[in-house]
Design an enzyme around this catalytic site. Structure first.
Site, PDB file in Angstrom:
ATOM      1  N   ARG A 145       0.815  -0.930   0.061  1.00 17.08           N
ATOM      2  CA  ARG A 145      -0.132   0.152  -0.062  1.00 17.08           C
ATOM      3  C   ARG A 145       0.821   1.391   0.005  1.00 17.08           C
ATOM      4  O   ARG A 145       0.308   2.251   0.483  1.00 17.08           O
ATOM      5  CB  ARG A 145      -0.906   0.005   1.398  1.00 17.08           C
ATOM      6  CG  ARG A 145      -2.232  -0.915   1.029  1.00 17.08           C
ATOM      7  CD  ARG A 145      -2.995  -0.142   0.159  1.00 17.08           C
ATOM      8  NE  ARG A 145      -4.162  -1.049  -0.223  1.00 17.08           N
ATOM      9  CZ  ARG A 145      -5.247  -1.488   0.668  1.00 17.08           C
ATOM     10  NH1 ARG A 145      -5.778  -0.322   1.642  1.00 17.08           N
ATOM     11  NH2 ARG A 145      -6.078  -2.432   0.192  1.00 17.08           N
TER      12      ARG A 145
ATOM     13  N   ARG B 133      -3.309   6.316   0.994  1.00 15.57           N
ATOM     14  CA  ARG B 133      -4.009   7.642   1.765  1.00 15.57           C
ATOM     15  C   ARG B 133      -3.182   8.213   2.561  1.00 15.57           C
ATOM     16  O   ARG B 133      -3.729   9.485   3.059  1.00 15.57           O
ATOM     17  CB  ARG B 133      -5.504   7.193   2.224  1.00 15.57           C
ATOM     18  CG  ARG B 133      -6.489   7.147   1.422  1.00 15.57           C
ATOM     19  CD  ARG B 133      -7.645   6.488   1.922  1.00 15.57           C
ATOM     20  NE  ARG B 133      -7.367   5.048   2.098  1.00 15.57           N
ATOM     21  CZ  ARG B 133      -8.322   4.333   2.714  1.00 15.57           C
ATOM     22  NH1 ARG B 133      -9.642   4.803   3.022  1.00 15.57           N
ATOM     23  NH2 ARG B 133      -7.833   2.982   3.050  1.00 15.57           N
TER      24      ARG B 133
ATOM     25  N   ARG C 256      -6.522  11.459  -6.151  1.00 12.65           N
ATOM     26  CA  ARG C 256      -7.895  10.707  -5.887  1.00 12.65           C
ATOM     27  C   ARG C 256      -9.184  11.778  -6.073  1.00 12.65           C
ATOM     28  O   ARG C 256     -10.169  11.543  -6.744  1.00 12.65           O
ATOM     29  CB  ARG C 256      -7.991   9.770  -4.623  1.00 12.65           C
ATOM     30  CG  ARG C 256      -9.273   9.158  -5.129  1.00 12.65           C
ATOM     31  CD  ARG C 256      -9.340   8.147  -3.485  1.00 12.65           C
ATOM     32  NE  ARG C 256      -9.826   9.260  -2.583  1.00 12.65           N
ATOM     33  CZ  ARG C 256     -10.269   8.924  -1.225  1.00 12.65           C
ATOM     34  NH1 ARG C 256     -10.322   7.559  -0.913  1.00 12.65           N
ATOM     35  NH2 ARG C 256     -10.334   9.804  -0.271  1.00 12.65           N
TER      36      ARG C 256
ATOM     37  N   ASP D  84      -6.505  -2.700  -7.633  1.00 10.90           N
ATOM     38  CA  ASP D  84      -7.178  -3.199  -6.501  1.00 10.90           C
ATOM     39  C   ASP D  84      -7.429  -4.717  -6.875  1.00 10.90           C
ATOM     40  O   ASP D  84      -7.463  -5.047  -7.952  1.00 10.90           O
ATOM     41  CB  ASP D  84      -8.483  -2.624  -6.202  1.00 10.90           C
ATOM     42  CG  ASP D  84      -9.008  -2.902  -4.743  1.00 10.90           C
ATOM     43  OD1 ASP D  84      -8.035  -2.549  -3.800  1.00 10.90           O
ATOM     44  OD2 ASP D  84      -9.663  -3.896  -4.466  1.00 10.90           O
TER      45      ASP D  84
ATOM     46  N   TYR E 151     -14.963 -11.619  -0.567  1.00  7.80           N
ATOM     47  CA  TYR E 151     -15.776 -10.395  -0.975  1.00  7.80           C
ATOM     48  C   TYR E 151     -16.971 -10.814  -1.787  1.00  7.80           C
ATOM     49  O   TYR E 151     -17.881 -10.302  -1.788  1.00  7.80           O
ATOM     50  CB  TYR E 151     -14.842  -9.359  -1.752  1.00  7.80           C
ATOM     51  CG  TYR E 151     -13.736  -8.817  -0.787  1.00  7.80           C
ATOM     52  CD1 TYR E 151     -14.156  -7.918   0.223  1.00  7.80           C
ATOM     53  CD2 TYR E 151     -12.528  -9.476  -0.700  1.00  7.80           C
ATOM     54  CE1 TYR E 151     -13.153  -7.341   1.024  1.00  7.80           C
ATOM     55  CE2 TYR E 151     -11.637  -8.981   0.083  1.00  7.80           C
ATOM     56  CZ  TYR E 151     -11.811  -7.868   1.142  1.00  7.80           C
ATOM     57  OH  TYR E 151     -11.136  -7.456   1.830  1.00  7.80           O
TER      58      TYR E 151
HETATM   59  O1  CP3 Z   1       0.016  -1.542  -2.500  1.00  9.14           O
HETATM   60  C1  CP3 Z   1      -0.122  -0.612  -3.248  1.00  9.14           C
HETATM   61  O2  CP3 Z   1       0.249   0.577  -3.156  1.00  9.14           O
HETATM   62  C2  CP3 Z   1      -0.888  -0.806  -4.499  1.00  9.14           C
HETATM   63  C3  CP3 Z   1      -2.450  -0.813  -4.712  1.00  9.14           C
HETATM   64  C4  CP3 Z   1      -3.167  -1.752  -3.797  1.00  9.14           C
HETATM   65  C5  CP3 Z   1      -4.768  -1.151  -3.497  1.00  9.14           C
HETATM   66  N1  CP3 Z   1      -5.250  -2.325  -3.027  1.00  9.14           N
HETATM   67  C6  CP3 Z   1      -4.936   0.122  -3.614  1.00  9.14           C
HETATM   68  C7  CP3 Z   1      -6.274   0.517  -2.659  1.00  9.14           C
HETATM   69  C8  CP3 Z   1      -3.181  -3.098  -3.583  1.00  9.14           C
HETATM   70  C9  CP3 Z   1      -2.127  -4.038  -3.830  1.00  9.14           C
HETATM   71  C10 CP3 Z   1      -4.493  -3.536  -2.896  1.00  9.14           C
HETATM   72  C11 CP3 Z   1      -4.843  -4.854  -2.749  1.00  9.14           C
HETATM   73  C12 CP3 Z   1      -6.025  -5.023  -2.000  1.00  9.14           C
HETATM   74  N2  CP3 Z   1      -7.447  -4.600  -2.040  1.00  9.14           N
HETATM   75  C13 CP3 Z   1      -6.051  -6.077  -1.047  1.00  9.14           C
HETATM   76  C14 CP3 Z   1      -5.100  -7.087  -0.279  1.00  9.14           C
HETATM   77  C15 CP3 Z   1      -3.947  -6.367   0.384  1.00  9.14           C
HETATM   78  C16 CP3 Z   1      -4.597  -6.209   1.682  1.00  9.14           C
HETATM   79  O3  CP3 Z   1      -4.565  -4.822   2.200  1.00  9.14           O
HETATM   80  O4  CP3 Z   1      -4.813  -7.099   2.452  1.00  9.14           O
HETATM   81  C17 CP3 Z   1      -7.646  -6.227  -0.443  1.00  9.14           C
HETATM   82  C18 CP3 Z   1      -8.111  -7.049   0.654  1.00  9.14           C
HETATM   83  C19 CP3 Z   1      -8.148  -5.285  -1.081  1.00  9.14           C
HETATM   84  C20 CP3 Z   1      -9.480  -4.814  -1.085  1.00  9.14           C
HETATM   85  C21 CP3 Z   1      -9.872  -3.514  -0.681  1.00  9.14           C
HETATM   86  N3  CP3 Z   1      -9.503  -2.331  -1.555  1.00  9.14           N
HETATM   87  C22 CP3 Z   1     -10.199  -2.827   0.505  1.00  9.14           C
HETATM   88  C23 CP3 Z   1     -10.459  -3.659   1.752  1.00  9.14           C
HETATM   89  C24 CP3 Z   1     -10.339  -1.516   0.443  1.00  9.14           C
HETATM   90  C25 CP3 Z   1     -10.775  -0.302   1.463  1.00  9.14           C
HETATM   91  C26 CP3 Z   1      -9.631  -0.078   2.453  1.00  9.14           C
HETATM   92  C27 CP3 Z   1     -10.318   1.082   3.397  1.00  9.14           C
HETATM   93  O5  CP3 Z   1      -9.765   1.340   4.086  1.00  9.14           O
HETATM   94  O6  CP3 Z   1     -11.297   1.589   3.004  1.00  9.14           O
HETATM   95  C28 CP3 Z   1      -9.864  -1.240  -0.745  1.00  9.14           C
HETATM   96  C29 CP3 Z   1      -9.577   0.226  -1.255  1.00  9.14           C
HETATM   97  C30 CP3 Z   1      -8.387   0.616  -1.662  1.00  9.14           C
HETATM   98  N4  CP3 Z   1      -7.285   0.020  -2.620  1.00  9.14           N
HETATM   99  C31 CP3 Z   1      -7.354   1.847  -1.308  1.00  9.14           C
HETATM  100  C32 CP3 Z   1      -6.139   1.778  -2.091  1.00  9.14           C
HETATM  101  C33 CP3 Z   1      -5.368   2.768  -1.880  1.00  9.14           C
HETATM  102  C34 CP3 Z   1      -7.997   2.946  -0.682  1.00  9.14           C
HETATM  103  C35 CP3 Z   1      -9.053   3.477  -1.343  1.00  9.14           C
HETATM  104  C36 CP3 Z   1      -9.328   5.072  -1.149  1.00  9.14           C
HETATM  105  O7  CP3 Z   1      -8.315   5.875  -2.060  1.00  9.14           O
HETATM  106  O8  CP3 Z   1     -10.249   5.489  -0.555  1.00  9.14           O
END
Ligand code: CP3
Length: 357
Positions: free
Chosen positions: A29, A33, A42, A79, A156
């Site tokens: 990540r 954010r 964003r 994602d 999911y």
């Molecule tokens: O690592 C990186 O920088 C690359 C980008 C990346 C994102 N998601 C961007 C993202 C990667 C590799 C993921 C993987 C991901 N997404 C996983 C597996 C890794 C982990 O964290 O366990 C999972 C379970 C997801 C599903 C997902 N996507 C969730 C649960 C959320 C919401 C998180 C929250 O706290 O609201 C997302 C959204 C997401 N994916 C964000 C980012 C930067 C935040 C979205 C935003 O900008 O509001």
């Protein structure tokens, strides 16, 4: 397409358990954010999914952490839930509530009706992002592609979003295992095709995020998560552009099953912070590299504590090849970017020549 030669390959060398001048580092990540410039991009895009769908903006945010810090790898900005979205479930994000789907998958009929997406066409926006990022990196560091594991994607899809207890999917594996297997089978095919397409477009390593495999029993983990990651590992392109394409398996809370994960033939294991990295290394030996494993919450602490924890992990791993420094899970939105800097600079400084020739 021919690409610029790689200027910094210590991440790929560490994955191959070759000697490096210092321990490479990237953060799960890392584009997210906690960075004000990410929040601005964003805002420009409109929403998180608009950011993922726009190759230029996805490229911009991928590079943001690299502009700030001396990181050794970039990770595609996208994602894991793009795959179920391409299967027609309708992904959306509600502020503060995480991801949700318009449709869920609960019955044999639901599973039978699911298409297996073709990554090149149904996820063409991800492939455009991969190509754009790879071009913009211009050989600076390697680009990591990724996907969710079939099990994690299924949580999911069946629950309809994030879950605490995985009630519907767990009921399915115990009462209708054949339905769960049919779903996981489709997901394994979709993920293999998706990762191979990312590799063809320029991803130089891939990571499979099994965020929820660790919620299973030991037996169910092998049957419903690991077996499908095994199929993916078997089906991946392992050589491209004259170089190995390493595959990293990350099961959060999978510390009890590292030997079985290493047996898949993957190149590296991602470790969360619940295992000691030295113990993990002794258990899996030289078979795989290890990536991790600092608790992301350490980044809330003072700089001296962050540096001490980095040193502790480097010392525990010891002077061996095959360590990629990372957090044990993604960096969280409340982390001060200056604390992330302290962390990364500590790895650069303290990891110097640790496993050099
Ligand atoms: O690592 C990186 O920088 C690359 C980008 C990346 C994102 N998601 C961007 C993202 C990667 C590799 C993921 C993987 C991901 N997404 C996983 C597996 C890794 C982990 O964290 O366990 C999972 C379970 C997801 C599903 C997902 N996507 C969730 C649960 C959320 C919401 C998180 C929250 O706290 O609201 C997302 C959204 C997401 N994916 C964000 C980012 C930067 C935040 C979205 C935003 O900008 O509001």
């Amino acid at each position: 397409m021919t690409h610029a030669p790689l200027q910094n390959d210590r991440f790929l060398r560490a994955l191959a358990r070759e000697p490096v001048d210092r321990t490479p580092i990237w953060m799960m990540r890392q584009a997210g954010r906690y960075l004000p410039e990410y929040r601005a991009s964003r805002e420009t895009a409109g929403s998180f999914m608009d950011l993922c769908r726009n190759a230029e903006l996805a490229c911009e945010v991928t590079l943001q952490p690299l502009e700030r810090y001396p990181l050794d790898a970039a990770i595609l900005f996208s994602d894991i839930l793009t795959v179920p979205d391409a299967m027609g479930l309708g992904l959306y994000f509600e502020t503060g509530e995480g991801p949700k789907f318009h449709k869920t998958v609960r019955t044999e009929q639901d599973v039978a009706a699911l298409p297996v997406p073709k990554a090149e066409t149904d996820l063409d926006y991800v492939m455009r992002a991969v190509s754009t990022i790879r071009g913009a990196l211009n050989g600076r560091v390697p680009l990591i592609g990724f996907s969710g594991s079939p099990w994690t994607l299924a949580t999911y899809m069946v629950e309809g979003g994030s879950s605490k207890d995985f009630r519907h999917l767990k009921a399915m594996i115990y009462s209708q295992p054949e339905v769960a297997h049919a779903l996981l089978e489709k997901l394994a095919l979709a993920v293999t095709d998706y990762l191979n397409a990312q590799i063809r477009h320029g991803a130089q390593a891939v990571q499979i995020f099994d965020t929820w495999g660790g919620t299973l029993s030991a037996e169910a983990y092998r049957e419903f998560s690991l077996a499908y990651m095994q199929r993916i590992v078997n089906g991946l392109i392992r050589d491209h552009e004259g170089r190995k394409v390493p595959v990293i398996l990350f099961t959060k809370n999978g510390g009890l099953w590292l030997e079985a994960m290493a047996d898949t033939g993957c190149d590296a294991l991602g470790l969360d912070w619940t295992v000691n990295i030295g113990d993990a290394r002794r258990r899996v030996g030289e078979r795989v590299a290890l990536q991790g494993n600092m608790d992301p919450a350490v980044l809330y602490a003072e700089p001296a504590a962050i540096r001490a924890e980095v040193k502790r992990i480097l010392d525990d791993f010891g002077n061996h090849p095959g360590h990629i420094f990372n957090l044990g899970h993604g960096i969280t939105p409340h982390v001060d970017p200056e604390h992330a800097r302290v962390f990364i600079e500590a790895v650069v400084e303290l990891g110097a020549k640790k496993n050099g020739p």
